[in-house]
Design an enzyme around this catalytic site. Structure first.
Site, PDB file in Angstrom:
ATOM      1  N   SER A   1       0.850  -1.186   0.000  1.00 18.22           N
ATOM      2  CA  SER A   1       0.000   0.000   0.000  1.00 18.22           C
ATOM      3  C   SER A   1       0.890   1.242   0.000  1.00 18.22           C
ATOM      4  O   SER A   1       1.669   1.430  -0.939  1.00 18.22           O
ATOM      5  CB  SER A   1      -0.945  -0.039   1.204  1.00 18.22           C
ATOM      6  OG  SER A   1      -1.953   0.929   1.097  1.00 18.22           O
TER       7      SER A   1
ATOM      8  N   HIS B   1      -8.186  -5.060  -0.379  1.00 17.43           N
ATOM      9  CA  HIS B   1      -6.899  -4.421  -0.143  1.00 17.43           C
ATOM     10  C   HIS B   1      -5.965  -5.301   0.672  1.00 17.43           C
ATOM     11  O   HIS B   1      -4.751  -5.156   0.597  1.00 17.43           O
ATOM     12  CB  HIS B   1      -7.122  -3.080   0.565  1.00 17.43           C
ATOM     13  CG  HIS B   1      -5.899  -2.241   0.649  1.00 17.43           C
ATOM     14  ND1 HIS B   1      -5.156  -1.897  -0.462  1.00 17.43           N
ATOM     15  CD2 HIS B   1      -5.259  -1.674   1.703  1.00 17.43           C
ATOM     16  CE1 HIS B   1      -4.134  -1.145  -0.106  1.00 17.43           C
ATOM     17  NE2 HIS B   1      -4.170  -1.002   1.212  1.00 17.43           N
TER      18      HIS B   1
END
Length: 728
Positions: free
Chosen positions: A582, A697
């Site tokens: 991320s 995610h």
């Protein structure tokens, strides 16, 4: 208080900062690399890879998956690593994360080999404390997904106090942030039928819902055109009454398109009684407004710092943390990081009511968690990244007293679920080489009893943890931890994995990772965790030192740790790999493009990479407060100087990288990872790219996929770092 039951995520990275932030000027950011990729929306040849489910894009993904899986699964080490990872993630001797219910019972969400998607279950406190708790299943997500033909991923439940028989269940298709919300009856353990029972059902959307009372919800979601912010989150809060359709819900607050999001919640006392209903307007990622929803449907803006968080309501005291220096309406001066409190009723009647200072962290301290029991405030306070748990209590004079819980010293601690019936609270204790343990503490007496502990998942015999510091480009000393076998030769030949994140005030605290231990440390690898600026290890100031135009500081901090590892002969370039996801994926991209001469491997997980378009993709606009706005020329200039996608160029010593992402990730767009791989290949570099078609995610929709991802990562690292001779 509203209770949310969800699978607890344990951070297994770490940090220890041993120097206050240096107050020095920032060196110029690196110039845009010669031969860099100066893209615009009109000239980017890989925009088609941003079409998440586009036919051409998915054909590209499938071809790359076939190649990468063929290479990595074809390695003779993969199967063994995969089986070890499966055994760890599906193990039944994990500590089930406990969540107190209002009646004192314990809920838990559990996944294992039999329950891949997971079960939501409950038991008594006495049963939970036993070696073999007697669990009762509330909801089986595997059975639900099978019966409905859906790829459901459980995202938590919100139950209405005080009896908590009615709950709102959030279900995600494949792990996306967007969820479907359905009302559930804990007594019958069935969903409430929307027709015959008037059950609440909210179709898939980003956003959420919270209880006002049994017949009323505050909802924030996609209500149609013009109701989402530019970040893709809700801009409108409505009140929905049982029996109404969503279209009939009454609007009570509307933000601005440029906001990050808006949401609503009810602040309740320990008996579950609503004391005030709040609307939160997140103007940016870190700043916002809090409004009171009045009985007549109007709202009143509350006089609070724009950068602050409401932490708890304890015995009528509203507790808040400020992330900025602030002058209160009373004229009192508060500093960044202060925890303050007001008598709620008096403050609502008169915002100039003086506040009490509860905590003022020192330069080497950071608050890593705040919770509240029925009568006490419980705080995880770290000094030099060594945690202690303190109990604070308001006195009749208005001052707050402080005592420390009786817990092990020099460890990482986490404040878990707290009881609203009494002053019991769960506290987790862990370290890099110390399996996690769980204590049940009594905040009234300070006593803490060991409730559960994990067996060792890897052989740590002879291993040790060292802490060093590296000097960054501006002179700031950056702490980092090195986990290794004690007899490690300082000859530069040790395969070393350097992990980093460095953003969003997220601290990397010491924690036990069975997979790192089994798949890497046991096999002779060295694990390093860098505690760079941008994180929260020293509180808000440590984070704010690397915001926006100062983002390059964090990249230089990470590079300084790599240089220091090599200077100490812990490792050398052929033996050094990096990993991050991320925001950490952006870290990896910056290292790759700025100092490829330092590394021989990079695991780039669900990354940000094209920083000139991050604000146009999914939730990206919400991160402008962290990075800046590429549409503003001055800000675009500093972003462009480090944006990895634009700075990839030919004839560089880039190692073969492993990039992975998820098609279902609706937070960080998979286009970042896809375009990074495509650009590298265009420039002639070999790339391993893998995209999980589920997973969100977190890149793992279920435990089997998580195990596969881990095995792929450590197979790649073995090939790059364990098979390569050290530098001479």
């Amino acid at each position: 208080m509203i209770r949310t039951t969800a699978l607890a995520a344990l951070l297994v990275s770490t940090a220890l900062c041993t120097s206050a932030m240096a107050q020095t000027s920032t060196p110029p950011n690196p110039p845009l690399a010669e031969g860099a990729f100066a893209t615009s929306d009109a000239t980017d040849p890989y925009l088609w890879l941003e079409e998440v489910d586009g036919e051409r894009a998915m054909a590209w993904v499938n071809a790359h998956n076939e190649h990468s899986l063929g290479v990595l699964r074809g390695d003779p080490r993969f199967e063994g690593l995969h089986q070890q990872a499966l055994e760890i993630v599906q193990s039944r001797d994990r500590i089930p994360a406990p969540g107190f219910n209002h009646d004192g019972t314990i809920d838990n969400f559990w996944q294992d080999a039999e329950h891949v998607r997971g079960i939501w279950r409950t038991t008594s406190l006495d049963s939970y404390r036993a070696d073999a708790p007697q669990w009762e299943t509330i909801l089986d997500i595997d059975a639900l997904a099978a019966s409905e033909g859906k790829n459901w991923v459980y995202k938590g439940s919100t139950c209405l106090p005080p009896n908590e028989t009615r709950c709102l269940i959030s279900l995600s298709d494949g792990g996306k942030d967007a969820v479907t919300i359905r009302e559930f009856d804990r007594t019958t353990r069935t969903f409430v039928d929307p027709v015959s029972g008037g059950g609440f059902v909210l179709e898939e959307s980003k956003g959420g819902a919270s209880w006002v009372d049994v017949n009323t919800l505050l909802i924030a979601r996609d209500f149609g055109p013009g109701t989402l912010t530019s970040s893709g989150y809700p801009m409108v809060v409505k009140v929905l009454t049982r029996g109404q359709t969503v279209d009939q819900a009454r609007t009570v607050f509307t933000g601005q398109p440029t906001d990050v999001s808006v949401s609503g919640s009810s602040l309740r006392d320990a008996d579950g009684v609503v004391q005030v209903t709040l609307i939160n307007r997140a103007i940016g990622f870190y700043d916002g407004e809090t409004h009171r929803l009045n009985a007549d449907g109007t709202t009143t803006k509350l006089e609070l710092p724009s950068k602050s968080n409401i932490n708890a309501l304890v015995r009528g005291q509203l507790v808040l943390t400020t992330d900025q220096d602030w002058t209160a309406p009373s004229g009192q001066e508060f500093r960044t990081g202060d925890v303050i409190a007001w008598d709620l009723d008096r403050w609502l009647a008169d915002p100039a009511t003086p506040a009490q200072l509860v905590i003022r962290p020192g330069e080497r301290e950071a608050i890593e968690g705040i919770s509240a029991t029925r009568n006490k405030l419980v705080v995880a306070l770290y000094e030099n990244v060594r945690g202690g748990v303190y109990v604070y209590e308001p006195n009749p004079s208005g001052e707050w007293s402080r005592t420390r819980l009786d817990l092990p010293q020099n460890v990482s601690v986490g404040v878990g679920s707290a009881s609203e019936r009494d002053d019991q609270v769960f506290v987790s204790v862990t370290g890099y080489l110390n399996p996690s343990s769980l204590y049940l503490a009594d905040a009234a007496t300070g006593a803490a009893d060991l409730t559960k502990s994990l067996p060792a998942k890897f052989d740590a015999t002879g291993m040790t943890v060292d802490q060093f510091e590296a000097r960054s480009a501006d002179g700031t000393m950056i702490p980092y931890f090195v986990v290794h076998k004690g007899d490690m030769a300082m000859d530069g030949a040790n395969p070393t994995l350097l992990y980093g994140y460095g953003g969003f005030q997220s601290s990397l605290l010491p924690g036990y990772s069975a997979t790192v231990g089994k798949l890497w440390l046991e096999r002779g690898g060295v694990y390093v965790i860098a505690n760079t600026r941008g994180g929260g290890e020293f509180g808000p100031n440590w984070h704010q030192a690397a915001l926006q135009e100062n983002r390059q500081r964090a990249h230089e901090d990470y590079q300084a740790v790599a240089l220091d590892l090599i200077a100490r002969n812990v490792t050398s370039q052929p033996k050094l790999g990096i990993m991050g996801g991320s925001q950490g994926g952006l870290f990896m991209g910056a290292m790759l493009t700025q100092r490829p001469d330092l590394i021989n491997a990079a695991v780039i997980q669900v990354p940000l990479f094209d920083m000139l378009r991050f604000h146009k993709l999914l939730a990206g606009a919400s991160w402008i407060a962290e990075y800046g706005n590429p549409d503003v020329p001055a800000e675009r200039a500093w972003i462009q100087q480090y944006s990895p996608y634009q700075n990839l160029r030919a004839d560089q010593p880039y190692p073969e990288v492993f990039i992975h992402t998820s098609t279902k990730d609706d937070r960080v767009h998979p286009g970042h990872a896809r375009k990074a791989a495509a650009r590298l290949e265009e420039l002639g570099y070999p790339v391993l790219f893998y995209e999980n078609t589920d997973g969100g995610h977190a890149a793992g929709a279920n435990l089997r996929e998580t195990a596969r991802r881990l095995a792929l990562e450590y197979t790649y690292l073995s090939r790059r770092l364990m098979d390569t001779p050290a530098a001479e």
